[in-house]
Scaffold this active site. Structure first.
Site, PDB file in Angstrom:
ATOM      1  N   GLU A   1       0.844  -1.201   0.000  1.00 13.38           N
ATOM      2  CA  GLU A   1       0.000   0.000   0.000  1.00 13.38           C
ATOM      3  C   GLU A   1       0.878   1.250   0.000  1.00 13.38           C
ATOM      4  OE1 GLU A   1      -2.903  -0.122   3.178  1.00 13.38           O
ATOM      5  OE2 GLU A   1      -4.294  -1.231   1.921  1.00 13.38           O
TER       6      GLU A   1
ATOM      7  N   GLU B   1      -6.374  -7.755  -0.732  1.00 13.82           N
ATOM      8  CA  GLU B   1      -6.855  -7.848   0.642  1.00 13.82           C
ATOM      9  C   GLU B   1      -8.354  -7.621   0.639  1.00 13.82           C
ATOM     10  OE1 GLU B   1      -4.786  -5.458   3.515  1.00 13.82           O
ATOM     11  OE2 GLU B   1      -2.852  -5.855   2.570  1.00 13.82           O
TER      12      GLU B   1
HETATM   13  C1  GLA Z   1      -4.021  -2.691   4.929  1.00 14.88           C
HETATM   14  C2  GLA Z   1      -2.634  -3.299   5.055  1.00 14.88           C
HETATM   15  C3  GLA Z   1      -2.635  -4.608   5.819  1.00 14.88           C
HETATM   16  C4  GLA Z   1      -3.472  -4.481   7.064  1.00 14.88           C
HETATM   17  C5  GLA Z   1      -4.880  -4.061   6.689  1.00 14.88           C
HETATM   18  C6  GLA Z   1      -5.816  -3.898   7.864  1.00 14.88           C
HETATM   19  O1  GLA Z   1      -4.695  -3.171   3.899  1.00 14.88           O
HETATM   20  O2  GLA Z   1      -2.058  -3.507   3.781  1.00 14.88           O
HETATM   21  O3  GLA Z   1      -1.315  -4.949   6.124  1.00 14.88           O
HETATM   22  O4  GLA Z   1      -2.890  -3.541   7.901  1.00 14.88           O
HETATM   23  O5  GLA Z   1      -4.836  -2.813   6.079  1.00 14.88           O
HETATM   24  O6  GLA Z   1      -5.895  -5.048   8.609  1.00 14.88           O
END
Ligand code: GLA
Length: 591
Positions: free
Chosen positions: A159, A235
């Protein structure tokens, strides 16, 4: 040519159409003797792939030392087990991983440099990353698909568009992977926001999204950003994590199932975040810092399909049914819940107060002003600071810069108050009974921030301490990482419980017998806040602030016959007993 390739319509694996139906399963949050069980249950839910991050901070605790790759950190073994189960693997080696993990995986020795520009092309950062990858990649390469292993794709950063826009840094990471001979498909992941996708993408590298709802909108944004590539949600948030003092988060199984159906019906590939969350054992949890510092609890159950204790929950059944509409699901029964230990009471009949024995756990470093934990060379745990106050009277203790993250203050051994980073505390009213009184400050690192601009902020006492207008000089600073392989208790002089008051920080020790090891949950009614170990294994932090009320005890931690429980209770207890129960309690759900 990588095994996994992309077309505008979807992925091909070895030239055949392949939809990634993956679930996150972080090896470092699961007892290694349970990896095979959890992987089997992933396959039985219909997953063809698992995803894991790689936590740099645990693998490389010392910048000069070798990589730790055993026990809970034996990633090659985890990859072998995944391959044996017929699962493919998406590998997310960071270097930053977020993941509600201490510091987002960035080592404390790295973030100790206040000038370093983290997650950027700053050579101080990329040189350290290069050294890490030089150690990490050789033992992993045999497990990549190019060598016949299960790893079919590797993520670059995490991210990144939510943090920076230094494309040269992303390029550096991708080039380093290629230079090491990684041939597999590379991808980035970003929140499904146009600006994030632009800042976090790298030309020539597949862009994927992270989102848990608004499926059509998120996929449309991904498509608008990248017209010719498979759609992939890296995700898909099926649940969420908890902070101390907050509610326990759950997501309705039917709601998650409906959104998964939308994703799969749109032809997208998916990684469920999480399939099985596991536990932040020991001192490994991270923290958020949005408006205020908020540390994450020990459980990382995440309300995931497979519970923290490895049982299929309602979401397991609901998501399995959805997957079966879109992909083959093994024609084998869903595993039944695992056996639990019959309720067992443990009497903690020996104690050792912490403050008088701190030297046995961490030799002090003498300094004019208190040293941060980073300066003391520790990643996590506690630090004890001791000095004397030259004058007496009522007044304010002032901690310049605040505390990282929670400080208990003692005057001549008696509790005088608590300062918390969550509340931005910097002062404490105290009474100093005599000139030369001993001031002790026990500071707990509650977990490194893992998201946003506060990553890497220091821990311990953060600046000079004064009493009224007198700056207190000459400190003994004891690092107390409490992270020895067999737990911290070996060297402590325990005495029968009745000989030590229950209202000071102390280790409490008890023995109990087990017929046949099975999963259990440690309940601590009457206890306040601390850390727990069984047979030296660090179960993690407990706190009566909640929401979490029991700690998961994985069956492999227990032995047939005699077992030992150790608590470090930071405040006090009204009880000399705890209970190993058969029922978890992660706390009240937000209504
Ligand atoms: C983001 C991050 C993950 C995690 C999620 C929340 O997507 O990439 O590593 O922190 O948020 O659980």
């Amino acid at each position: 040519m990588p095994a996994l390739t992309t077309t505008s319509g979807g992925f091909l694996l070895n030239g055949e159409p392949f939809r990634i139906v993956s679930g996150a399963l972080h090896y470092f949050r699961v007892h290694p003797e349970q990896w095979a069980d959890r992987l089997r249950k992933a396959r039985l839910m219909g997953l063809n792939t698992v995803e894991t991050y790689v936590p740099w901070n645990l693998h490389q605790p010392d910048p000069e030392g070798p990589l730790v790759l055993d026990g809970l950190l034996d990633l090659p073994r985890y990859l072998r087990l995944a391959g044996r189960e017929g699962l493919r693997v998406l590998l997310r080696p960071g270097p930053f991983i977020c993941a509600e993990w201490d510091g987002g995986g960035l080592p404390a020795w790295l973030t100790a440099d206040p000038d370093i520009r983290l997650r950027s092309s700053d050579p101080r950062f990329t040189d350290a990353v290069d050294r890490y990858l030089d150690l990490l990649l050789p033992p992993l390469l045999p497990h990549f698909a190019g060598s016949g292993g299960p790893v079919i794709a590797v993520q670059v950063e995490n991210e990144y568009g939510a943090y920076g826009d230094d494309t040269a840094y992303l390029r550096h990471l991708a080039d380093a992977l290629r230079a090491w001979g990684v041939e597999e498909l590379l991808f980035t992941c970003d929140q499904a926001d146009p600006a994030h996708l632009v800042a976090g993408s790298l030309p020539g590298v597949l862009a994927t999204g992270t989102f848990g709802s608004r499926i059509e909108q998120s996929l449309a944004r991904l498509r608008a950003h990248q017209s010719e590539a498979p759609l992939m949600c890296t995700e898909f948030w099926v649940g969420w994590f908890d902070h101390w003092g907050g509610p326990h988060h759950v997501r309705d199984a039917a709601d998650a199932a409906a959104d998964l159906d939308r994703l799969l019906s749109a032809g997208a590939s998916v990684n469920l975040y999480m399939f099985h969350g596991g536990t932040n054992f020991g001192f490994t949890n991270g923290a958020n810092h949005h408006h205020a510092y908020a540390p994450t609890v020990t459980s990382y159950d995440y309300d995931a399909p497979l519970t923290e204790w490895g049982d299929p929950g309602p979401k397991y059944h609901a998501l399995r049914e959805v997957i079966a509409r879109h992909a083959p699901v093994p024609d084998e029964p869903v595993p039944s819940p695992g056996r639990k230990l019959p309720p067992t009471e443990v009497v903690l009949d020996r104690r050792a107060p912490l403050l008088p024995h701190a030297s046995a756990l961490g030799a002090p470093v003498r300094a004019e002003d208190p040293l941060t934990m980073q300066a003391l060379g520790q990643r996590a745990g506690f630090a004890l600071y001791r000095t004397s106050v030259p004058r007496s009277g009522d007044g304010l203790l002032r901690f310049a810069g605040g505390v990282g993250d929670r400080a208990q203050v003692f005057v001549d051994g008696a509790p005088a108050g608590v300062l918390e980073r969550e509340r931005r505390d910097e002062t404490l009213p105290v009474r100093i009974p005599r000139p030369g009184a001993t001031l002790e400050v026990l500071v707990e690192n509650m977990g490194g921030v893992n998201y946003g601009p506060h990553i890497g902020t220091p821990k311990g006492l953060l600046g000079p301490v004064s009493f009224e207008d007198t700056v207190l000089r000459g400190w003994d600073c004891h690092p107390l990482p409490l992270d020895g392989p067999d737990g911290p208790a070996g060297t402590l002089p325990f005495v029968p419980s009745g000989q030590v008051t229950s209202a000071v920080p102390a280790f409490h020790h008890g023995r109990f017998r087990v017929e046949e090891p099975a999963d259990a949950f440690l309940a601590l009614p009457g206890w306040t806040k601390g850390q727990a170990w069984i047979n030296g294994f660090p179960l993690g932090r407990y706190w009566n602030r909640g929401p979490q009320r029991t700690l998961y005890v994985p069956a492999p931690v227990l032995r047939p016959g005699a077992n030992e429980l150790l608590l470090l209770e930071s405040h006090g207890t009204t009880s000399a007993r705890v209970l190993l129960t058969d029922t978890p309690d992660l706390g009240p759900v937000r209504s």
